[in-house]
Design an enzyme around this catalytic site. Structure first.
Site, PDB file in Angstrom:
ATOM      1  N   CYS A 246       0.725  -1.352   0.058  1.00 13.50           N
ATOM      2  CA  CYS A 246      -0.029   0.100  -0.121  1.00 13.50           C
ATOM      3  C   CYS A 246       0.836   1.337   0.056  1.00 13.50           C
ATOM      4  O   CYS A 246       1.218   1.745  -1.080  1.00 13.50           O
ATOM      5  CB  CYS A 246      -1.040  -0.065   1.224  1.00 13.50           C
ATOM      6  SG  CYS A 246      -2.419   1.241   0.952  1.00 13.50           S
ATOM      7  N   HIS A 328      -3.827  -5.409  -0.213  1.00 15.90           N
ATOM      8  CA  HIS A 328      -3.749  -5.784   1.198  1.00 15.90           C
ATOM      9  C   HIS A 328      -3.827  -7.388   1.041  1.00 15.90           C
ATOM     10  O   HIS A 328      -4.740  -7.823   1.262  1.00 15.90           O
ATOM     11  CB  HIS A 328      -4.740  -5.098   2.041  1.00 15.90           C
ATOM     12  CG  HIS A 328      -4.327  -3.789   2.669  1.00 15.90           C
ATOM     13  ND1 HIS A 328      -3.464  -3.556   3.671  1.00 15.90           N
ATOM     14  CD2 HIS A 328      -4.675  -2.713   1.893  1.00 15.90           C
ATOM     15  CE1 HIS A 328      -3.297  -2.129   3.572  1.00 15.90           C
ATOM     16  NE2 HIS A 328      -4.108  -1.666   2.799  1.00 15.90           N
ATOM     17  N   GLU A 330      -2.813  -9.268   3.212  1.00 16.92           N
ATOM     18  CA  GLU A 330      -2.947  -9.620   4.554  1.00 16.92           C
ATOM     19  C   GLU A 330      -4.439  -9.863   4.915  1.00 16.92           C
ATOM     20  O   GLU A 330      -5.214 -10.387   5.747  1.00 16.92           O
ATOM     21  CB  GLU A 330      -2.253  -8.980   5.740  1.00 16.92           C
ATOM     22  CG  GLU A 330      -2.816  -7.591   6.225  1.00 16.92           C
ATOM     23  CD  GLU A 330      -2.922  -6.580   4.990  1.00 16.92           C
ATOM     24  OE1 GLU A 330      -3.511  -5.598   5.386  1.00 16.92           O
ATOM     25  OE2 GLU A 330      -2.180  -6.644   4.142  1.00 16.92           O
TER      26      GLU A 330
END
Length: 357
Positions: A246, A328, A330
């Site tokens: 990001c 993202h 994750e």
């Protein structure tokens, strides 16, 4: 309590203030996720923003302390159509209203959030004020002009260096407002993490004899972080492998000679399709950013692209051992389809170690 949302373009929406009763100003953005409001609330990347949820009912499974992405709420306000008064889930520990009040954050409800989202899509992200008072035109202008988010990263970054022990690769972790699940993913891979505050110098980082450096997500405009970009350049010059997510992707682009631009309304939600050009596969990703790379560095190649608008979603510099993505992997909230990228991050770093030998 009755209140109103005043937009920078002059539009006014009447609704109800809940959570913390008060007044706030911030940048108005929207999120398309159906779930994950707790992770969203505690994501430091939302610092300074007022988030509009497109899904009509929020709070139906409550809040629990295990799903926090940081230790508190970072956004200025949560704007929803309808609040679930009686959350129902076996993990529920408190209501959305109670969580907002505990963190002294304003909520605003009973507004047509999908109509509000269409306005943001047409006009772009803009400032907004939530208030229960009748403000004069001058007071409104003063509140809008006083809002700025340039120090966002400094507000959400860790304040001191600390380590998370592991037996694997020694990874420097630049914390620009990192989500907890990124740390958990590296811990799961047994990395030894050295977490640095946002303004740590390259010289200090090099003292820790690291195998590579990770650049985290975070809030604000990457162009405001020229001092950080200068330190990343030094790390690249010292042949330090770089991986990032990001804001880390955007800062890497700047350090390599690229630039970024503010998007009209950004990408926020858990349903954004991205093509991995190396694997020739499309993945559904979790995203939260309002800036995108507009000048691709000469030394880099594009590794991922958005299927919605064609924006750059990832960079690689194979000879410099650099790999970053805009989305993202994750998740939390969102799909976990792209967790494999953490293994690829570590392979990039291992590749640099092999080259040294």
């Amino acid at each position: 309590m009755k209140g109103k949302l005043i937009l920078e373009n002059g539009m006014v929406f009447n609704g109800t203030v809940f959570g913390e009763i008060g007044e706030t100003v911030g940048e108005l953005v929207f999120n398309t996720g159906m779930t994950g409001y707790q992770e969203l609330l505690t994501d430091p990347s939302y610092y300074g923003q007022m988030v509009v949820m497109t899904y009509p009912m929020i709070g139906n499974y409550g809040v629990n302390l295990e799903d926090m992405e940081s230790d508190k709420i970072h956004l200025r306000a949560l704007i929803i159509k309808e609040e679930a008064k009686l959350p129902n889930n076996f993990r529920c520990e408190m209501s959305l209203d109670g969580f907002l009040r505990q963190n002294k954050v304003i909520g605003f409800k009973s507004v047509d959030t999908r109509y509000l989202t269409k306005i943001i899509r047409d006009c772009g992200a803009m400032k907004g004020i939530i208030t229960s008072k009748d403000l004069t035109k001058k007071e409104i202008e003063e509140k809008f002009s006083s809002y700025q988010n340039k120090d966002a990263v400094a507000q959400v970054s860790s304040k001191e260096i600390y380590e998370i022990p592991g037996k694997g690769l020694r990874l420097g972790f630049m914390d620009f407002g990192a989500k907890a699940n990124i740390l958990r993913n590296f811990q799961k891979r047994d990395c030894h993490l050295v977490v640095f505050p946002w303004n740590t110098s390259a010289e200090k980082i090099m003292e820790y004899h690291l195998d590579g450096v990770f650049l985290s997500n975070g809030p604000g405009d990457p162009a405001d972080l020229q001092n950080v970009i200068a330190e990343i350049k030094k790390l690249i010059e010292k042949k330090m492998p770089i991986v990032g997510i990001c804001l880390g992707n955007q800062l890497t682009a700047w350090a390599l000679g690229g630039t970024t631009k503010k998007m009209k309304f950004g990408h926020r939600g858990g349903n954004h399709p991205v093509k991995d050009l190396d694997h020739n596969r499309i993945y559904i990703t979790s995203q939260n950013h309002g800036y995108a790379i507009d000048k691709i560095p000469e030394k880099a190649r594009v590794s991922h692209v958005s299927m919605n608008d064609g924006t750059v979603e990832g960079l690689k510099c194979d000879d410099l051992h650099i790999m970053t993505v805009q989305f993202h992997p994750e998740a939390w909230p969102g799909p976990t389809d792209c967790e494999y990228l953490f293994d690829e991050f570590l392979e990039v770093i291992k590749g640099a170690k092999k080259d040294v030998r």
